[in-house]
Enzyme design. Structure first.
Site, PDB file in Angstrom:
ATOM      1  N   GLY A  45       0.833  -1.192   0.000  1.00 15.67           N
ATOM      2  CA  GLY A  45       0.000   0.000   0.000  1.00 15.67           C
ATOM      3  C   GLY A  45       0.868   1.241   0.000  1.00 15.67           C
ATOM      4  O   GLY A  45       2.020   1.207   0.444  1.00 15.67           O
ATOM      5  N   GLN A  50       2.736   9.883   1.295  1.00 18.41           N
ATOM      6  CA  GLN A  50       4.072   9.269   1.198  1.00 18.41           C
ATOM      7  C   GLN A  50       4.828   9.681  -0.067  1.00 18.41           C
ATOM      8  O   GLN A  50       6.018   9.428  -0.181  1.00 18.41           O
ATOM      9  CB  GLN A  50       3.963   7.749   1.270  1.00 18.41           C
ATOM     10  CG  GLN A  50       3.503   7.278   2.645  1.00 18.41           C
ATOM     11  CD  GLN A  50       3.377   5.781   2.705  1.00 18.41           C
ATOM     12  OE1 GLN A  50       2.392   5.230   2.264  1.00 18.41           O
ATOM     13  NE2 GLN A  50       4.400   5.109   3.211  1.00 18.41           N
ATOM     14  N   CYS A 107       6.395  -0.017   6.973  1.00 14.81           N
ATOM     15  CA  CYS A 107       5.891   1.164   6.279  1.00 14.81           C
ATOM     16  C   CYS A 107       7.010   1.675   5.383  1.00 14.81           C
ATOM     17  O   CYS A 107       8.153   1.775   5.822  1.00 14.81           O
ATOM     18  CB  CYS A 107       5.500   2.239   7.299  1.00 14.81           C
ATOM     19  SG  CYS A 107       4.910   3.761   6.539  1.00 14.81           S
ATOM     20  N   GLU A 150      -3.253   2.451   5.610  1.00 15.19           N
ATOM     21  CA  GLU A 150      -3.263   3.509   4.580  1.00 15.19           C
ATOM     22  C   GLU A 150      -4.245   4.628   4.908  1.00 15.19           C
ATOM     23  O   GLU A 150      -3.918   5.800   4.722  1.00 15.19           O
ATOM     24  CB  GLU A 150      -3.562   2.933   3.195  1.00 15.19           C
ATOM     25  CG  GLU A 150      -2.551   1.897   2.690  1.00 15.19           C
ATOM     26  CD  GLU A 150      -1.092   2.306   2.838  1.00 15.19           C
ATOM     27  OE1 GLU A 150      -0.782   3.505   2.717  1.00 15.19           O
ATOM     28  OE2 GLU A 150      -0.258   1.420   3.106  1.00 15.19           O
ATOM     29  N   HIS A 153      -2.676   6.962   7.233  1.00 13.90           N
ATOM     30  CA  HIS A 153      -1.785   7.917   6.541  1.00 13.90           C
ATOM     31  C   HIS A 153      -2.569   9.120   6.020  1.00 13.90           C
ATOM     32  O   HIS A 153      -2.101  10.255   6.102  1.00 13.90           O
ATOM     33  CB  HIS A 153      -1.121   7.251   5.333  1.00 13.90           C
ATOM     34  CG  HIS A 153       0.179   6.556   5.627  1.00 13.90           C
ATOM     35  ND1 HIS A 153       1.274   7.203   6.152  1.00 13.90           N
ATOM     36  CD2 HIS A 153       0.565   5.273   5.431  1.00 13.90           C
ATOM     37  CE1 HIS A 153       2.284   6.335   6.266  1.00 13.90           C
ATOM     38  NE2 HIS A 153       1.880   5.154   5.851  1.00 13.90           N
TER      39      HIS A 153
HETATM   40 ZN    ZN Z   1       2.867   3.383   5.786  1.00 14.11          ZN
END
Ligand code: ZN
Length: 185
Positions: A45, A50, A107, A150, A153
């Site tokens: 993911g 990110q 991650c 996710e 995030h």
């Molecule tokens: Zn992550």
């Protein structure tokens, strides 16, 4: 195009994503690049934050492997995971079940760090796909875990926020170092 994955210590990782709203060509291009970037990094993911964009957009690619199985159901019927992967979710909203389970997580913004994280073993996701269609589905296993990681995030929440205190203390040195390396660029 492969994008740069930002690391822990980059401020955008702490920003709540703005709703995508209208799915433009720009969003479609970003999603395609995110899939390419996730695959190149061997991730399951990747959230927009990110790659430096604070938006409610995430990509996932979970395979139904034996060691970490997943299920996905639509309207109560189990569907074939592979038919929906890679998956792009726009403005996703999650409902999580009460029952929890521990599992190992990593991650892409925290290289070489993994930890046991407690997550709900069942989730229901509502989102739009890249073509604008609405999707509502239930998930268990690795897919449920990845969805929770996710969507966290997308709200500026990181897996270190979900770690047990003892785990976080044990990783303190590594996390400090990573943050310093990121900030020194
Ligand atoms: Zn992550």
């Amino acid at each position: 195009m492969i994008l740069e994955i930002v690391k822990y210590g980059t401020p955008v990782l702490r920003q709540k994503g703005r709703p995508v709203g209208q799915i433009t060509g720009e969003i479609r291009a970003l999603a395609a690049d995110m899939i390419e970037t996730m695959r190149e990094a061997n991730g399951v993911g990747l959230a927009a934050q990110q790659v430096g964009v604070a938006a409610q957009l995430t990509v996932l690619e979970v395979e139904d492997t034996d060691d970490r199985p997943s299920t996905m159901s639509i309207a109560g019927k189990q569907v074939n995971l592979a038919d929906y992967m890679p998956m792009v979710l726009v403005d996703p909203v999650l409902e999580v079940g009460k029952e929890k389970e521990d599992g190992t997580e990593g991650c892409l913004s925290f290289p070489e760090i993994t930890a046991e994280i407690e997550r709900s073993s069942w989730v229901k996701a509502k989102a739009r796909l890249l073509d604008g269609r609405h999707i509502e589905f239930e998930a268990t296993g690795l897919l449920a875990r990845a969805l929770q990681h996710e969507t966290d995030h997308l709200n500026g929440i990181l897996f270190i926020d979900r770690m047990k205190t003892a785990t976080k203390i044990a990783l303190k040195g590594k996390l400090k170092r990573l943050q310093r390396e990121t900030q020194e660029g």
